[in-house]
Design a protein around this motif. Sequence first.
Motif, short mmCIF file in Angstrom:
data_model
loop_
_atom_site.label_atom_id
_atom_site.label_comp_id
_atom_site.label_asym_id
_atom_site.label_seq_id
_atom_site.Cartn_x
_atom_site.Cartn_y
_atom_site.Cartn_z
N GLU A 1 22.22 -23.52 21.69
CA GLU A 1 21.62 -24.02 23.20
C GLU A 1 20.06 -24.90 23.04
OE1 GLU A 1 23.67 -20.63 25.78
OE2 GLU A 1 21.62 -20.56 25.37
N ALA A 2 19.68 -24.96 21.88
CA ALA A 2 18.39 -25.40 21.55
C ALA A 2 17.94 -26.69 22.36
CB ALA A 2 17.96 -25.83 20.13
N HIS A 3 18.84 -27.49 22.52
CA HIS A 3 18.69 -28.81 23.38
C HIS A 3 18.76 -28.60 24.78
CE1 HIS A 3 23.12 -28.01 23.60
NE2 HIS A 3 23.28 -28.82 24.56
N LEU A 4 18.93 -27.47 25.22
CA LEU A 4 18.93 -27.18 26.56
C LEU A 4 17.67 -26.10 27.01
CD1 LEU A 4 22.84 -26.68 27.37
CD2 LEU A 4 21.20 -28.57 28.00
N LEU A 5 17.68 -25.45 26.15
CA LEU A 5 16.51 -24.11 26.28
C LEU A 5 15.73 -23.79 24.98
CD1 LEU A 5 19.32 -21.95 27.96
CD2 LEU A 5 17.33 -22.63 28.93
N GLU B 1 11.52 -16.21 31.91
CA GLU B 1 11.53 -16.43 30.43
C GLU B 1 12.58 -15.63 29.53
OE1 GLU B 1 7.65 -16.98 28.93
OE2 GLU B 1 7.03 -18.35 30.77
N SER B 2 12.72 -14.42 30.26
CA SER B 2 13.89 -13.69 29.43
C SER B 2 15.32 -14.47 29.35
CB SER B 2 14.06 -12.49 30.03
OG SER B 2 14.87 -12.63 31.29
N PHE B 3 15.63 -15.63 30.16
CA PHE B 3 16.60 -16.48 29.85
C PHE B 3 16.33 -17.67 29.14
CE2 PHE B 3 17.88 -13.62 33.46
CZ PHE B 3 19.43 -13.63 33.25
N GLY B 4 15.26 -17.76 28.62
CA GLY B 4 14.67 -19.07 27.95
C GLY B 4 13.80 -19.97 28.68
N LEU B 5 13.59 -21.08 28.12
CA LEU B 5 12.57 -22.23 28.84
C LEU B 5 13.39 -23.22 28.68
CD1 LEU B 5 9.52 -21.35 26.60
CD2 LEU B 5 9.86 -20.57 28.88
N PRO B 6 13.80 -23.52 30.00
CA PRO B 6 14.78 -24.87 30.17
C PRO B 6 14.01 -26.12 29.85
CG PRO B 6 14.83 -23.34 32.25
CD PRO B 6 13.63 -23.09 31.27
N THR B 7 14.69 -26.93 29.17
CA THR B 7 14.39 -28.59 28.92
C THR B 7 14.84 -29.50 30.00
OG1 THR B 7 16.07 -28.87 27.63
CG2 THR B 7 14.22 -27.89 26.63
N ARG B 8 15.49 -29.01 31.17
CA ARG B 8 16.04 -30.03 31.97
C ARG B 8 16.13 -29.15 33.43
NH1 ARG B 8 22.04 -31.73 29.61
NH2 ARG B 8 22.43 -31.38 31.84
N ASP B 9 16.17 -29.84 34.52
CA ASP B 9 16.08 -29.03 35.96
C ASP B 9 17.51 -29.04 36.41
OD1 ASP B 9 16.49 -31.63 36.52
OD2 ASP B 9 14.53 -31.73 37.63
N PHE C 1 20.84 -21.02 37.61
CA PHE C 1 19.97 -20.51 36.42
C PHE C 1 18.86 -19.87 37.01
CE2 PHE C 1 17.25 -21.11 32.77
CZ PHE C 1 17.95 -20.57 31.80
N PRO C 2 18.38 -19.06 36.34
CA PRO C 2 17.09 -18.30 36.66
C PRO C 2 15.70 -18.64 36.13
CG PRO C 2 17.96 -16.95 34.93
CD PRO C 2 19.05 -18.32 35.22
N TYR C 3 15.51 -20.04 36.73
CA TYR C 3 14.47 -20.84 36.45
C TYR C 3 13.06 -19.75 36.60
CZ TYR C 3 16.69 -25.22 35.88
OH TYR C 3 17.62 -25.93 35.44
N GLY C 4 12.35 -19.88 35.85
CA GLY C 4 11.06 -18.99 36.16
C GLY C 4 11.06 -17.76 35.15
#
Length: 181
Positions: A43-47, A161-169, A156-159
């Motif tokens: 998922e590196a391209h997403l998060l 960080e335990s779910f990752g850092l999104p690269t898109r919104d 998606f739980p934006y904000g």
Amino acid sequence: MNSPSRTARATFRAATVTDIPTLVSLVESAYRGESSLAGWTSEAHLLGGQRTDVRGVTAALENPDGRMLVAESEGEIIACCQVERRGGHAYFGMFAVRPTLQGGGLGKTVLAEAERLARDEWGVDEMRMTVISAREELLAWYVRRGYVRTGETAPFPYGDESFGLPTRDDLEFEVLVKKLG
């Protein structure tokens, strides 16, 4: 120790507290960073950031309504998943296969063992999961294994960080369901 073959045969057991560091490393390697690029589940391209941590794996392991399963080959943990009893159904998550072993059938074996556990040991007749909707190839993989795309989504739980850092919104989760009976 030698690396298991690409078509490694696995034995299953419930994870223990001593497995936590290995499980965190396995999940991270399957989804994030450079090591994840060796497999197809990255998922590196997403998060960016983390996929899980000691706290998340510990919570799954200590859940009285769940089980962390590990698949081992030659004494090494090569795959894992979380199965959680939620009323009349089970939830499947925290699924990871060592990136260098992906594509050889191990994932299908792990998924089948999780379904067997839910059906035969817990008596539930349905498995549910959530998958990031942008992961079309992963959604298709589950559909080929009998899961149905329900059209139901969850934000998606934006904000968090335990779910990752999104690269898109535009990320969200899609709910998939399979009847186990």
